[in-house]
Scaffold this active site. Structure first.
Site, mmCIF file in Angstrom:
data_model
loop_
_atom_site.group_PDB
_atom_site.id
_atom_site.type_symbol
_atom_site.label_atom_id
_atom_site.label_comp_id
_atom_site.label_asym_id
_atom_site.label_seq_id
_atom_site.Cartn_x
_atom_site.Cartn_y
_atom_site.Cartn_z
ATOM 1 N N ARG A 46 -4.466 21.703 33.708
ATOM 2 C CA ARG A 46 -4.983 19.914 34.451
ATOM 3 C C ARG A 46 -3.776 20.163 35.404
ATOM 4 N NH1 ARG A 46 -2.112 17.817 28.721
ATOM 5 N NH2 ARG A 46 -4.078 18.344 27.160
ATOM 6 N N ASP B 84 5.881 20.095 28.048
ATOM 7 C CA ASP B 84 4.388 19.298 27.381
ATOM 8 C C ASP B 84 3.527 18.721 29.495
ATOM 9 O OD1 ASP B 84 2.637 18.085 26.021
ATOM 10 O OD2 ASP B 84 3.390 15.865 26.664
ATOM 11 N N ASP C 94 8.301 14.623 28.656
ATOM 12 C CA ASP C 94 7.791 14.693 30.372
ATOM 13 C C ASP C 94 8.466 14.336 31.305
ATOM 14 O OD1 ASP C 94 5.120 14.835 29.184
ATOM 15 O OD2 ASP C 94 5.141 12.898 29.269
ATOM 16 N N ASP D 263 2.598 12.457 33.062
ATOM 17 C CA ASP D 263 1.579 12.885 32.823
ATOM 18 C C ASP D 263 0.737 10.575 33.224
ATOM 19 O OD1 ASP D 263 0.724 14.724 32.337
ATOM 20 O OD2 ASP D 263 1.459 14.220 29.345
#
Length: 365
Positions: free
Chosen positions: A222, A164, A142, A168
Site C-alpha cells: 500500500r 494499521d 492510524d 489512510d
C-alpha cells in the site's frame, strides 16, 4: 535593537539550514499536486491555518485543545509529545500543524473527519506498533486518517512502524498531497478508498491524491493502494528490505496498487527490490499491481518520465486506452519531474521530519 534581533534570528536560521542540510520553509509555502487545486470554497487551494493565531504546544492536552478548536490556528509542536494511553485526536478545519525542535508525536494519531484545509508538516510519528496486534485488527490506530475531508497537505513527516495505516484516506476524501515523507518498517502504509462497496459514482469523483518525493524504506504494501479515484505517484524512492523487529509481515509485497476503476499514473520513481539472491529464490517485490475485484487502471511514465526498476518483478500495467496515460496530471496542476537517476539521493537527503526550518518561528525558549 528590534531590527538587530530579527537580523540575528534570520542569520541563525540560515546558518542552521546550511550546517544541518535542513530546508528553509515558510508558513506561506504551497503544496504541489492535488492539494493545490482551487475550488469554490478554497480558491487558493490548501492554506491551512495561515493568518490564524500561532500557538506553541508541548503536551497532548495542549495539542488536542487547539486541533479541536474552531477557527484558524497555526499549531507548533515543540519537541516530543507522548500520548498516554495511546489514542487518536480530531483535527478540525483550517489548521496548520508544524513541528520544531525535532518534534515527535509518540503513541498519538490525528483524525481529520468532516473537515477541510489542513496542513501537517515536519513531525515524526511513532509508537503505534503493539506486539499483541501485529496486523492492526484490534486497535485500528492510524497515524493520520482522513475521512470525508478535502484539501489536506501532509509534508516532511516521518512514520515509523504502526499497526494499521500510516496515512489512510477514506470516506470520499479529496484533493490531498503527501510529499517528502519518510515511511519506515510499516506494513499497510497508505490506503486510498474505504472499501470496494463505496458508491462508485461518488467515489469516482473523490480520491484525487498526489504522492511525490516520499521515501518508502523496508515497507510491505500500500505505497499507496488506490480505489476508485485518481492518483499521481512521482519521484518517490522505494528501498525494499526486510522489516525487522516485528511478528507481522516482514517481506515487502508490492508498491503501488490500483483497484475498483482507479486511474493511477506512476512516473519518475526509483524502485529498488531486495537483491539478486531474493529474486532468484522467487521472492521478489512487485512495484505496481492491478487488483480486483474490479481492476483499476495504471500507466507508467516513458522517456524523461520513465521509472527505474531494480531486483523487482515485472510491473503490472493496465491502460484505459492503449498508448494513453491513465490520466494527465498536467490538466489539474503544474509540476516538474526530477531526473529519475537523481531520485534516491534527493529523496533520502530531503524526505522526513526534522528537515524544515520555519523562518517565521523563533526557537523555543
Amino acid at each position: 535593537m528590534r531590527f538587530s534581533r530579527v537580523v540575528s534570528l534570520v542569520l541563525l536560521l540560515v546558518f542552521t539550514a546550511v550546517l544541518t542540510g535542513a530546508v528553509k520553509a515558510s508558513l506561506n509555502d504551497k503544496p504541489v499536486g492535488f492539494a493545490s487545486v482551487p475550488t469554490a470554497d478554497l480558491p487558493e487551494g490548501t492554506v491551512g491555518g495561515l493568518g490564524g493565531e500561532i500557538v506553541f504546544v508541548r503536551t497532548a492536552e495542549e495539542l488536542e485543545k487547539y486541533t479541536t478548536a474552531e477557527g484558524k490556528y497555526v499549531i507548533v509542536v515543540d519537541g516530543t509529545i507522548v500520548f498516554e494511553p495511546k489514542r487518536e485526536i480530531k483535527v478540525l478545519s483550517d489548521k496548520t500543524i508544524v513541528g520544531i525542535n525535532d518534534a515527535k508525536i509518540v503513541g498519538g494519531g490525528l483524525v481529520i473527519k468532516n473537515a477541510q484545509n489542513v496542513i501537517i508538516r515536519n513531525i515524526h510519528f511513532e509508537g503505534f506498533y503493539m506486539e499483541d496486534d501485529p496486523q492492526g485488527k484490534k486497535y485500528d490506530f492510524d497515524y493520520i486518517n482522513a475521512e470525508n475531508s478535502h484539501h489536506i497537505w501532509i509534508d516532511h513527516c516521518t512514520f515509523v512502524n504502526g499497526n494499521d495505516g500510516a496515512v489512510d484516506i477514506k470516506k470520499y476524501s479529496n484533493y490531498i498531497t503527501v510529499s517528502w515523507c519518510k515511511f519506515v518498517d510499516h506494513d499497510k502504509v497508505s490506503l486510498v478508498g474505504s472499501s470496494d462497496k463505496e458508491d462508485p459514482e461518488q467515489a469516482g469523483q473523490a480520491y484525487k491524491v498526489t504522492y511525490h518525493h516520499n521515501y518508502f524504506k523496508n515497507c510491505i504494501q500500500r505505497m499507496p493502494r488506490i480505489r476508485f479515484g485518481m492518483a499521481h505517484v512521482f519521484n518517490n524512492f522505494y528501498s525494499m528490505g526486510l522489516r525487522t523487529g516485528v511478528s507481522g509481515n516482514v517481506f515487502p509485497i508490492y508498491g503501488v496498487a490500483s483497484a475498483m476503476g482507479a486511474k493511477v499514473h506512476v512516473e519518475g520513481n526509483y524502485f529498488m527490490g531486495y537483491g539478486a539472491v531474493m529474486e532468484e529464490a522467487g521472492i521478489a517485490f512487485l512495484p505496481t499491481r492491478i487488483m480486483g475485484p474490479v481492476e483499476g487502471y495504471l500507466t507508467l511514465g516513458e522517456g524523461d518520465a520513465k521509472n527505474e526498476f531494480y531486483y523487482c518483478k515485472e510491473p503490472e500495467v493496465r491502460p484505459v486506452e492503449e498508448g494513453k496515460l491513465a490520466f494527465d496530471p498536467h490538466e489539474y496542476y503544474d509540476y516538474t519531474l526530477d531526473p529519475v537517476e537523481d531520485v534516491p539521493k534527493i529523496v533520502v537527503d530531503g524526505a522526513g521530519a526534522g528537515k524544515l526550518v520555519f523562518e517565521e518561528l523563533s526557537p523555543s525558549k
